[in-house]
Design an enzyme around this catalytic site. Sequence first.
Site, PDB file in Angstrom:
ATOM      1  N   SER A  79       5.099 -13.256   2.129  1.00 53.33           N
ATOM      2  CA  SER A  79       4.872 -12.531   0.882  1.00 53.33           C
ATOM      3  C   SER A  79       5.265 -11.066   1.010  1.00 53.33           C
ATOM      4  O   SER A  79       5.739 -10.466   0.047  1.00 53.33           O
ATOM      5  CB  SER A  79       3.423 -12.680   0.409  1.00 53.33           C
ATOM      6  OG  SER A  79       2.523 -12.261   1.408  1.00 53.33           O
ATOM      7  N   GLU A  80       5.072 -10.472   2.188  1.00 46.72           N
ATOM      8  CA  GLU A  80       5.581  -9.117   2.439  1.00 46.72           C
ATOM      9  C   GLU A  80       5.959  -8.933   3.897  1.00 46.72           C
ATOM     10  O   GLU A  80       5.393  -9.574   4.793  1.00 46.72           O
ATOM     11  CB  GLU A  80       4.561  -8.037   2.067  1.00 46.72           C
ATOM     12  CG  GLU A  80       4.652  -7.535   0.643  1.00 46.72           C
ATOM     13  CD  GLU A  80       3.655  -8.219  -0.259  1.00 46.72           C
ATOM     14  OE1 GLU A  80       3.719  -8.016  -1.481  1.00 46.72           O
ATOM     15  OE2 GLU A  80       2.816  -8.978   0.262  1.00 46.72           O
ATOM     16  N   THR A  81       6.898  -8.026   4.101  1.00 44.74           N
ATOM     17  CA  THR A  81       7.257  -7.536   5.427  1.00 44.74           C
ATOM     18  C   THR A  81       7.170  -6.015   5.383  1.00 44.74           C
ATOM     19  O   THR A  81       7.610  -5.388   4.418  1.00 44.74           O
ATOM     20  CB  THR A  81       8.675  -7.978   5.821  1.00 44.74           C
ATOM     21  OG1 THR A  81       8.705  -9.411   5.901  1.00 44.74           O
ATOM     22  CG2 THR A  81       9.088  -7.403   7.166  1.00 44.74           C
TER      23      THR A  81
END
Length: 279
Positions: free
Chosen positions: A44-46
């Site tokens: 979902s995020e990096t």
Amino acid sequence: MPEVMRYAAFTTTPTGGNPAGVVLDARELSNAEMLAIAAELGYSETAFLHPTDERQYRIQYFSPLSEVAFCGHATIAASIALGEQIGPGTVNLATQAGPVPVEIAADPTGGLIATLTSPPTSTRQASEEETRPALAALGWSADDVDPDYPAHVASAGNDHLVLAAASRGRLADLNYDFDVLGKIMTDLGWTTIHLFWPESPVVFHARNPFPPGGVVEDPATGAAAAAFTGYLRTLGRLKDGTVLTIHQGVDMGRPSLLTCSTIPGDSRVKVSGTAVPIQ
């Protein structure tokens, strides 16, 4: 290319929590390269850190589809990864949503725990014109919403629609129209929808659809947890210093534990959690 690390945040096991990518030195990467890395990972995020001084970093967050102003679980993951390299203490992160200091400390098990101080929180009541199409896309009726908790749009760096489920069973049964809800959220500027059910005044269960990021559901959402804590305080349901526990990811098989607390005289919120490497 710099090393891309993988951590699960808000958990003590790699099979729980919310996976995040972490790049500790992204100074040589363009935005397009960071987005490509995030898309390939599919988390979902990096988080991408750009060191600027001792224990000072500019940080960017990318979902598989776009850049995000602030992300709680990737902040926790990046801070634990940093702590493992530079040791406990405070790190100062400059996000698009404002400064986010993070306290990294040893926990009783010998690992590390990170506590971020969110951007300032705010909340407003959501209009019927906003909530009606969102409820329809979720497949919820008016009877599925707990009237004791009014629908709000709450923020702690990003906007989130906050909706209370009338029962734990309603929260567990999440089957929504991905494309329709994603368009509604993109048009209104909502990052996730924070669906919750109160087990008690200080213990909550939550789920966070995230179609604008190309993700059906987030197993742990630190930014939404901070916004939600601010929402509860505004409603008069939390006293300053109260510790709030949020269980998320349980219904999708990635249980997560988020701990939040208000700060006296400050609209910001502290969010604590652990993170572990994913092999």
